[in-house]
Motif scaffolding. Structure first.
Motif, PDB file in Angstrom:
ATOM      1  N   GLU A  52      93.534  54.813  50.417  1.00 56.15           N
ATOM      2  CA  GLU A  52      92.934  54.198  51.593  1.00 56.15           C
ATOM      3  C   GLU A  52      91.838  55.068  52.206  1.00 56.15           C
ATOM      4  OE1 GLU A  52      95.442  53.521  55.170  1.00 56.15           O
ATOM      5  OE2 GLU A  52      95.103  51.425  54.664  1.00 56.15           O
ATOM      6  N   LEU A  53      92.051  56.375  52.255  1.00 52.82           N
ATOM      7  CA  LEU A  53      91.071  57.265  52.851  1.00 52.82           C
ATOM      8  C   LEU A  53      89.814  57.385  52.001  1.00 52.82           C
ATOM      9  CD1 LEU A  53      91.932  58.424  55.506  1.00 52.82           C
ATOM     10  CD2 LEU A  53      92.207  60.639  54.413  1.00 52.82           C
ATOM     11  N   ALA A  54      89.975  57.579  50.703  1.00 53.61           N
ATOM     12  CA  ALA A  54      88.824  57.760  49.820  1.00 53.61           C
ATOM     13  C   ALA A  54      88.012  56.486  49.685  1.00 53.61           C
ATOM     14  CB  ALA A  54      89.277  58.239  48.444  1.00 53.61           C
ATOM     15  N   ALA A  55      88.601  55.333  49.949  1.00 52.77           N
ATOM     16  CA  ALA A  55      87.895  54.057  49.820  1.00 52.77           C
ATOM     17  C   ALA A  55      86.826  53.894  50.893  1.00 52.77           C
ATOM     18  CB  ALA A  55      88.879  52.897  49.905  1.00 52.77           C
ATOM     19  N   LEU A  69      95.509  46.730  45.924  1.00 52.54           N
ATOM     20  CA  LEU A  69      96.841  46.602  45.341  1.00 52.54           C
ATOM     21  C   LEU A  69      97.928  46.798  46.386  1.00 52.54           C
ATOM     22  CD1 LEU A  69      96.294  48.513  41.984  1.00 52.54           C
ATOM     23  CD2 LEU A  69      96.259  46.054  42.384  1.00 52.54           C
ATOM     24  N   ASP A  70      97.553  47.386  47.494  1.00 51.14           N
ATOM     25  CA  ASP A  70      98.426  47.501  48.664  1.00 51.14           C
ATOM     26  C   ASP A  70      97.686  46.855  49.824  1.00 51.14           C
ATOM     27  OD1 ASP A  70     100.476  49.030  47.480  1.00 51.14           O
ATOM     28  OD2 ASP A  70      99.411  50.903  47.868  1.00 51.14           O
ATOM     29  N   LEU A  71      98.416  46.308  50.759  1.00 45.32           N
ATOM     30  CA  LEU A  71      97.771  45.757  51.941  1.00 45.32           C
ATOM     31  C   LEU A  71      97.235  46.890  52.796  1.00 45.32           C
ATOM     32  CD1 LEU A  71     100.318  42.994  52.929  1.00 45.32           C
ATOM     33  CD2 LEU A  71      97.966  42.656  52.182  1.00 45.32           C
ATOM     34  N   PRO A  72      95.978  46.806  53.211  1.00 45.64           N
ATOM     35  CA  PRO A  72      95.453  47.831  54.126  1.00 45.64           C
ATOM     36  C   PRO A  72      96.285  47.855  55.404  1.00 45.64           C
ATOM     37  CG  PRO A  72      93.686  46.485  53.238  1.00 45.64           C
ATOM     38  CD  PRO A  72      94.975  45.823  52.843  1.00 45.64           C
ATOM     39  N   THR A  73      96.346  49.012  56.036  1.00 51.70           N
ATOM     40  CA  THR A  73      97.216  49.169  57.195  1.00 51.70           C
ATOM     41  C   THR A  73      96.697  48.446  58.433  1.00 51.70           C
ATOM     42  OG1 THR A  73      96.135  51.279  57.650  1.00 51.70           O
ATOM     43  CG2 THR A  73      98.206  51.339  56.416  1.00 51.70           C
ATOM     44  N   ASP A  74      95.391  48.202  58.519  1.00 49.67           N
ATOM     45  CA  ASP A  74      94.843  47.475  59.659  1.00 49.67           C
ATOM     46  C   ASP A  74      93.479  46.891  59.298  1.00 49.67           C
ATOM     47  OD1 ASP A  74      92.835  49.540  60.035  1.00 49.67           O
ATOM     48  OD2 ASP A  74      94.326  50.702  61.123  1.00 49.67           O
ATOM     49  N   SER A  75      92.916  46.113  60.218  1.00 50.95           N
ATOM     50  CA  SER A  75      91.660  45.414  59.928  1.00 50.95           C
ATOM     51  C   SER A  75      90.481  46.371  59.763  1.00 50.95           C
ATOM     52  CB  SER A  75      91.360  44.380  61.014  1.00 50.95           C
ATOM     53  OG  SER A  75      91.232  45.003  62.280  1.00 50.95           O
ATOM     54  N   ILE A  76      90.516  47.505  60.412  1.00 53.37           N
ATOM     55  CA  ILE A  76      89.425  48.481  60.266  1.00 53.37           C
ATOM     56  C   ILE A  76      89.416  49.036  58.846  1.00 53.37           C
ATOM     57  CG2 ILE A  76      88.576  50.743  61.003  1.00 53.37           C
ATOM     58  CD1 ILE A  76      89.575  49.962  63.841  1.00 53.37           C
ATOM     59  N   HIS A  77      90.594  49.422  58.326  1.00 49.70           N
ATOM     60  CA  HIS A  77      90.671  49.913  56.952  1.00 49.70           C
ATOM     61  C   HIS A  77      90.274  48.812  55.969  1.00 49.70           C
ATOM     62  CE1 HIS A  77      93.085  53.237  58.651  1.00 49.70           C
ATOM     63  NE2 HIS A  77      92.534  53.903  57.656  1.00 49.70           N
ATOM     64  N   TYR A  78      90.706  47.585  56.237  1.00 51.24           N
ATOM     65  CA  TYR A  78      90.349  46.471  55.353  1.00 51.24           C
ATOM     66  C   TYR A  78      88.828  46.297  55.323  1.00 51.24           C
ATOM     67  CZ  TYR A  78      90.337  41.999  53.021  1.00 51.24           C
ATOM     68  OH  TYR A  78      90.118  40.999  52.109  1.00 51.24           O
ATOM     69  N   ALA A  79      88.199  46.327  56.482  1.00 52.19           N
ATOM     70  CA  ALA A  79      86.738  46.155  56.550  1.00 52.19           C
ATOM     71  C   ALA A  79      86.011  47.284  55.820  1.00 52.19           C
ATOM     72  CB  ALA A  79      86.291  46.078  58.008  1.00 52.19           C
ATOM     73  N   HIS A  80      86.494  48.515  55.968  1.00 50.71           N
ATOM     74  CA  HIS A  80      85.871  49.638  55.258  1.00 50.71           C
ATOM     75  C   HIS A  80      86.008  49.481  53.749  1.00 50.71           C
ATOM     76  CE1 HIS A  80      84.387  52.392  58.274  1.00 50.71           C
ATOM     77  NE2 HIS A  80      85.466  52.189  58.987  1.00 50.71           N
TER      78      HIS A  80
END
Length: 139
Positions: A52-55, A69-80
Motif C-alpha cells: 500500500e505504501l509503495a503504490a 488484491l487487498d482492499l485499500p484501507t481507505d478512500s485516500i489510499h484507493y485514490a493514490h
C-alpha cells in the motif's frame, strides 16, 4: 497489497506461470527500489507487485492497469493506488478483487469517491456478470 510479507508469494506464483514480476516495498532500500522501477519502466518486469505504501509514489505514465488484491484501507489510499494508471490523459483500469464480505468496504469507497464502479461476479475463473454499482452518483 496491504502487507509486505504477501508480496513475495504473489511474485513467486506469477513467475511460476511465466510472467516477469517483481516486488516493490519500503524494505528494499533506495537502490533496490530504483532498480526495480527502472526494469518495470523498461519492460523487463511486466508486473510490479507493491504494498500500500509503495503504490503511492511510482510515476509510470505507461501503466494502464492497477489490480488491488487487498482492499485499500481507505478512500485516500484507493485514490493514490488508482492514480498510478491513466496518467497524462491516458485511459486506465483499476480492478479490485474482494470476496462478498468485503463488498461493504467497496460500497463505502464508491460513496466517498463519488464514483461508479462496475461489479463482476466470478465463479471458477469465469466471469458470470458485469453490472454498474447501485445507488452511485456520477462525479
Amino acid at each position: 497489497m496491504n502487507h509486505t510479507r504477501q508480496l513475495k508469494d504473489v511474485v513467486f506464483k506469477l513467475e511460476a506461470r511465466g510472467m516477469n514480476a517483481a516486488e516493490l516495498h519500503g524494505d528494499l532500500g533506495k537502490l533496490g527500489r530504483s532498480t526495480i522501477l527502472k526494469k518495470f519502466k523498461g519492460g523487463q518486469e511486466r508486473v510490479l507487485i507493491t504494498n500500500e505504501l509503495a503504490a503511492r509514489g511510482p510515476d509510470v505514465p505507461e501503466c494502464d492497469l492497477v489490480v488491488n488484491l487487498d482492499l485499500p484501507t481507505d478512500s485516500i489510499h484507493y485514490a493514490h493506488q488508482a492514480g498510478r494508471t491513466g496518467r497524462l490523459g491516458r485511459k486506465g483500469t483499476v480492478v479490485t478483487i474482494c470476496e462478498e464480505p468485503g463488498m461493504f468496504v467497496v460500497k463505502k469507497l464508491q460513496k466517498q469517491l463519488e464514483s461508479i464502479f462496475l461489479h463482476a461476479s466470478l465463479q471458477r475463473a469465469s466471469l458470470l456478470s458485469l453490472k454498474k454499482g447501485r445507488n452511485m452518483r456520477r462525479p
